[in-house]
Write an enzyme that holds these catalytic residues in place. Structure first.
Site, PDB file in Angstrom:
ATOM      1  N   ILE A  12       0.824  -1.213   0.000  1.00 51.17           N
ATOM      2  CA  ILE A  12       0.000   0.000   0.000  1.00 51.17           C
ATOM      3  C   ILE A  12       0.861   1.267   0.000  1.00 51.17           C
ATOM      4  O   ILE A  12       0.364   2.358   0.220  1.00 51.17           O
ATOM      5  CB  ILE A  12      -0.989   0.018   1.190  1.00 51.17           C
ATOM      6  N   LEU A  14       3.668   4.018   1.261  1.00 50.43           N
ATOM      7  CA  LEU A  14       3.899   4.599   2.589  1.00 50.43           C
ATOM      8  C   LEU A  14       2.663   5.359   3.035  1.00 50.43           C
ATOM      9  O   LEU A  14       2.607   6.595   3.016  1.00 50.43           O
ATOM     10  CB  LEU A  14       5.133   5.500   2.587  1.00 50.43           C
ATOM     11  N   HIS A  15       1.623   4.603   3.386  1.00 45.38           N
ATOM     12  CA  HIS A  15       0.372   5.149   3.890  1.00 45.38           C
ATOM     13  C   HIS A  15       0.058   4.479   5.209  1.00 45.38           C
ATOM     14  O   HIS A  15       0.373   3.309   5.414  1.00 45.38           O
ATOM     15  CB  HIS A  15      -0.764   4.919   2.891  1.00 45.38           C
ATOM     16  N   ALA A  16      -0.551   5.222   6.106  1.00 46.48           N
ATOM     17  CA  ALA A  16      -1.016   4.729   7.403  1.00 46.48           C
ATOM     18  C   ALA A  16       0.055   3.942   8.154  1.00 46.48           C
ATOM     19  O   ALA A  16       1.071   4.498   8.539  1.00 46.48           O
ATOM     20  CB  ALA A  16      -2.301   3.943   7.247  1.00 46.48           C
ATOM     21  N   PRO A  18       2.373   1.508   7.361  1.00 42.02           N
ATOM     22  CA  PRO A  18       3.760   1.483   6.860  1.00 42.02           C
ATOM     23  C   PRO A  18       4.465   2.829   7.031  1.00 42.02           C
ATOM     24  O   PRO A  18       5.646   2.868   7.365  1.00 42.02           O
ATOM     25  CB  PRO A  18       3.610   1.126   5.385  1.00 42.02           C
TER      26      PRO A  18
END
Length: 97
Positions: A12, A14-16, A18
């Site tokens: 996904i 570098l979101h939320a 990670p």
């Protein structure tokens, strides 16, 4: 200037979660790391908001850097390079997923 390139391997990007794992690792390093990619100015890798809004998606190549003049006194260029290598491994292993 210590610089490393990495390919984001989190499915996904570098979101939320990670991004939070990556930012925590950068913050723990104590270094003023910047992260950027083609078409996007480098952002402060210690800022969760900046990292999440920069659109570092799965498979994109990012550049991690530290300005040697901004290094805290307790760090050498060699230790900054070692820290960047560890952050590169984190991004490329998908461990920040």
């Amino acid at each position: 200037m210590p610089v490393r390139k990495a390919i984001v391997q989190s499915p996904i990007g570098l979101h939320a979660r990670p991004a939070a794992i990556f930012v925590r690792a950068v913050t723990d390093s104590g270094l003023p790391v910047r992260i950027g990619k083609d078409g996007i100015l480098p952002v402060d890798a210690r800022s969760l908001l900046e990292v999440m809004t920069a659109d570092f998606y799965y498979g994109c190549e990012v550049e991690l850097s530290v300005d040697p003049e901004a290094l805290p006194a307790r760090y050498s260029v060699e230790s900054a390079e070692a820290a960047l290598e560890g952050l590169t491994v984190l991004l490329e292993s998908g461990a920040a997923a």
